[in-house]
Design a protein around this motif. Sequence first.
Motif, mmCIF file in Angstrom:
data_model
loop_
_atom_site.group_PDB
_atom_site.id
_atom_site.type_symbol
_atom_site.label_atom_id
_atom_site.label_comp_id
_atom_site.label_asym_id
_atom_site.label_seq_id
_atom_site.Cartn_x
_atom_site.Cartn_y
_atom_site.Cartn_z
ATOM 1 N N LYS A 29 82.828 48.113 79.131
ATOM 2 C CA LYS A 29 83.923 48.410 80.058
ATOM 3 C C LYS A 29 83.695 49.736 80.782
ATOM 4 O O LYS A 29 84.001 49.872 81.958
ATOM 5 N N GLY A 30 83.138 50.702 80.088
ATOM 6 C CA GLY A 30 82.884 51.998 80.705
ATOM 7 C C GLY A 30 81.878 51.935 81.836
ATOM 8 O O GLY A 30 81.947 52.715 82.782
ATOM 9 N N TYR A 31 80.929 51.022 81.758
ATOM 10 C CA TYR A 31 79.891 50.913 82.774
ATOM 11 C C TYR A 31 80.174 49.827 83.811
ATOM 12 O O TYR A 31 79.741 49.928 84.948
ATOM 13 N N ALA A 32 80.832 48.782 83.386
ATOM 14 C CA ALA A 32 80.984 47.613 84.252
ATOM 15 C C ALA A 32 82.457 47.255 84.420
ATOM 16 O O ALA A 32 82.883 46.160 84.109
ATOM 17 N N SER A 33 83.210 48.186 84.934
ATOM 18 C CA SER A 33 84.652 47.977 85.032
ATOM 19 C C SER A 33 85.016 46.821 85.955
ATOM 20 O O SER A 33 86.053 46.195 85.781
ATOM 21 N N HIS A 34 84.186 46.493 86.944
ATOM 22 C CA HIS A 34 84.521 45.402 87.850
ATOM 23 C C HIS A 34 84.136 44.034 87.281
ATOM 24 O O HIS A 34 84.345 43.016 87.923
ATOM 25 N N GLU A 35 83.611 43.980 86.065
ATOM 26 C CA GLU A 35 83.316 42.708 85.385
ATOM 27 C C GLU A 35 84.506 42.328 84.498
ATOM 28 O O GLU A 35 84.353 41.845 83.384
ATOM 29 N N LYS A 36 85.687 42.552 85.020
ATOM 30 C CA LYS A 36 86.919 42.363 84.263
ATOM 31 C C LYS A 36 87.060 40.943 83.716
ATOM 32 O O LYS A 36 87.474 40.746 82.569
ATOM 33 N N GLU A 37 86.710 39.942 84.510
ATOM 34 C CA GLU A 37 86.868 38.549 84.096
ATOM 35 C C GLU A 37 86.043 38.240 82.842
ATOM 36 O O GLU A 37 86.527 37.597 81.904
ATOM 37 N N THR A 38 84.821 38.707 82.809
ATOM 38 C CA THR A 38 83.946 38.469 81.650
ATOM 39 C C THR A 38 84.489 39.177 80.426
ATOM 40 O O THR A 38 84.529 38.605 79.332
ATOM 41 N N LEU A 39 84.923 40.424 80.601
ATOM 42 C CA LEU A 39 85.458 41.187 79.482
ATOM 43 C C LEU A 39 86.723 40.534 78.925
ATOM 44 O O LEU A 39 86.924 40.456 77.706
ATOM 45 N N GLU A 40 87.577 40.044 79.822
ATOM 46 C CA GLU A 40 88.797 39.371 79.375
ATOM 47 C C GLU A 40 88.483 38.065 78.663
ATOM 48 O O GLU A 40 89.144 37.703 77.692
ATOM 49 N N ALA A 41 87.463 37.344 79.119
ATOM 50 C CA ALA A 41 87.073 36.089 78.473
ATOM 51 C C ALA A 41 86.607 36.344 77.040
ATOM 52 O O ALA A 41 86.954 35.604 76.124
ATOM 53 N N VAL A 42 85.843 37.410 76.851
ATOM 54 C CA VAL A 42 85.379 37.757 75.506
ATOM 55 C C VAL A 42 86.568 38.133 74.628
ATOM 56 O O VAL A 42 86.669 37.700 73.474
ATOM 57 N N THR A 43 87.475 38.918 75.173
ATOM 58 C CA THR A 43 88.650 39.344 74.407
ATOM 59 C C THR A 43 89.512 38.143 74.023
ATOM 60 O O THR A 43 89.979 38.036 72.889
ATOM 61 N N ARG A 44 89.717 37.213 74.971
ATOM 62 C CA ARG A 44 90.510 36.008 74.669
ATOM 63 C C ARG A 44 89.820 35.147 73.607
ATOM 64 O O ARG A 44 90.465 34.645 72.683
ATOM 65 N N ALA A 45 88.521 34.980 73.743
ATOM 66 C CA ALA A 45 87.786 34.154 72.780
ATOM 67 C C ALA A 45 87.818 34.777 71.393
ATOM 68 O O ALA A 45 87.968 34.075 70.389
ATOM 69 N N SER A 94 77.583 35.476 75.158
ATOM 70 C CA SER A 94 76.358 35.272 75.941
ATOM 71 C C SER A 94 76.549 35.739 77.379
ATOM 72 O O SER A 94 75.673 36.370 77.958
ATOM 73 N N ARG A 95 77.712 35.417 77.951
ATOM 74 C CA ARG A 95 77.994 35.873 79.326
ATOM 75 C C ARG A 95 78.062 37.391 79.384
ATOM 76 O O ARG A 95 77.590 38.008 80.333
ATOM 77 N N LEU A 96 78.648 38.008 78.357
ATOM 78 C CA LEU A 96 78.738 39.467 78.315
ATOM 79 C C LEU A 96 77.342 40.091 78.255
ATOM 80 O O LEU A 96 77.063 41.073 78.944
ATOM 81 N N MET A 97 76.452 39.509 77.456
ATOM 82 C CA MET A 97 75.091 40.038 77.365
ATOM 83 C C MET A 97 74.361 39.852 78.699
ATOM 84 O O MET A 97 73.582 40.702 79.107
ATOM 85 N N ALA A 98 74.629 38.765 79.394
ATOM 86 C CA ALA A 98 74.015 38.550 80.707
ATOM 87 C C ALA A 98 74.501 39.581 81.711
ATOM 88 O O ALA A 98 73.721 40.086 82.532
ATOM 89 N N LEU A 144 73.777 51.030 81.316
ATOM 90 C CA LEU A 144 74.375 50.455 80.116
ATOM 91 C C LEU A 144 73.287 50.069 79.116
ATOM 92 O O LEU A 144 73.394 50.361 77.928
ATOM 93 N N LYS A 145 72.231 49.443 79.615
ATOM 94 C CA LYS A 145 71.145 49.049 78.726
ATOM 95 C C LYS A 145 70.483 50.268 78.089
ATOM 96 O O LYS A 145 69.943 50.172 76.993
ATOM 97 N N ALA A 146 70.531 51.420 78.769
ATOM 98 C CA ALA A 146 69.922 52.640 78.236
ATOM 99 C C ALA A 146 70.857 53.360 77.265
ATOM 100 O O ALA A 146 70.408 54.214 76.503
ATOM 101 N N ASP A 147 72.140 53.018 77.262
ATOM 102 C CA ASP A 147 73.122 53.686 76.405
ATOM 103 C C ASP A 147 72.821 53.380 74.928
ATOM 104 O O ASP A 147 72.700 52.230 74.529
ATOM 105 N N THR A 148 72.702 54.426 74.124
ATOM 106 C CA THR A 148 72.345 54.275 72.712
ATOM 107 C C THR A 148 73.381 53.467 71.938
ATOM 108 O O THR A 148 73.025 52.591 71.146
ATOM 109 N N LEU A 180 74.999 48.556 69.180
ATOM 110 C CA LEU A 180 75.943 47.452 69.030
ATOM 111 C C LEU A 180 75.267 46.110 69.316
ATOM 112 O O LEU A 180 75.501 45.126 68.614
ATOM 113 N N GLN A 181 74.431 46.086 70.345
ATOM 114 C CA GLN A 181 73.717 44.857 70.682
ATOM 115 C C GLN A 181 72.799 44.447 69.531
ATOM 116 O O GLN A 181 72.723 43.272 69.175
#
Length: 197
Positions: A58-74, A109-113, A121-125, A130-131
């Motif tokens: 969320k800190g890096y990809a705030s405009h990917e709200k739909e994907t983040l919400e899908a993960v939270t709902r699931a 899987s969508r979140l990882m994509a 984000l990929k460089a964030d320790t 977590l990954q």
Amino acid sequence: MKRWMQWLGAVLLASLISGCGYNEFQGKDEQVKAAWSEVVNQYQRRADLIPNLVNTVKGYASHEKETLEAVTRARAAATSFQITPEVLNNPEAFSKFQQVQGELSSALSRLMAVSENYPQLKADTSFRDLQSQLEGTENRITVARQRYIQSVRDYNVLARSFPTNLTAMMFNYEVKPSFTVDNEKAISNAPAVNFGK
């Protein structure tokens, strides 16, 4: 002669009881329950990791709200599903449990994509940690499911084999459902690979 007949009757009864498989059913049933508990334990571990992963993304990809919400709902759906011992004996409830966990896997899987689009984000320790934990958990889930499938197989063979199937009928030991794949027909076909345009 009467004493000899009593002794022979006692031996016959003891051999019937020991050969009926009742005690073996108890052991196999407990083995299935223990294997199932490990599956649930690994799914819970995954569910516990998800909020941290979502917050990091969320800190890096705030405009990917739909994907983040899908993960939270699931995740909410997966953790709200009541897992009781009866789930093991109820094919409909077992199928629902598998469906909820499958939806969570798909959302992850969508979140990882999505994370692939953000080099920072990929460089964030913490994200990488977590990954890595999530990948390890997915491997643990696979192993736990394999052990559960083997336990169910052993139990079901006992429940369907003669003469222990008579004991199964007498004590209502029904065949237990195993893990299945929702899209079995889709995955049985080889994927089409096309390197051309």
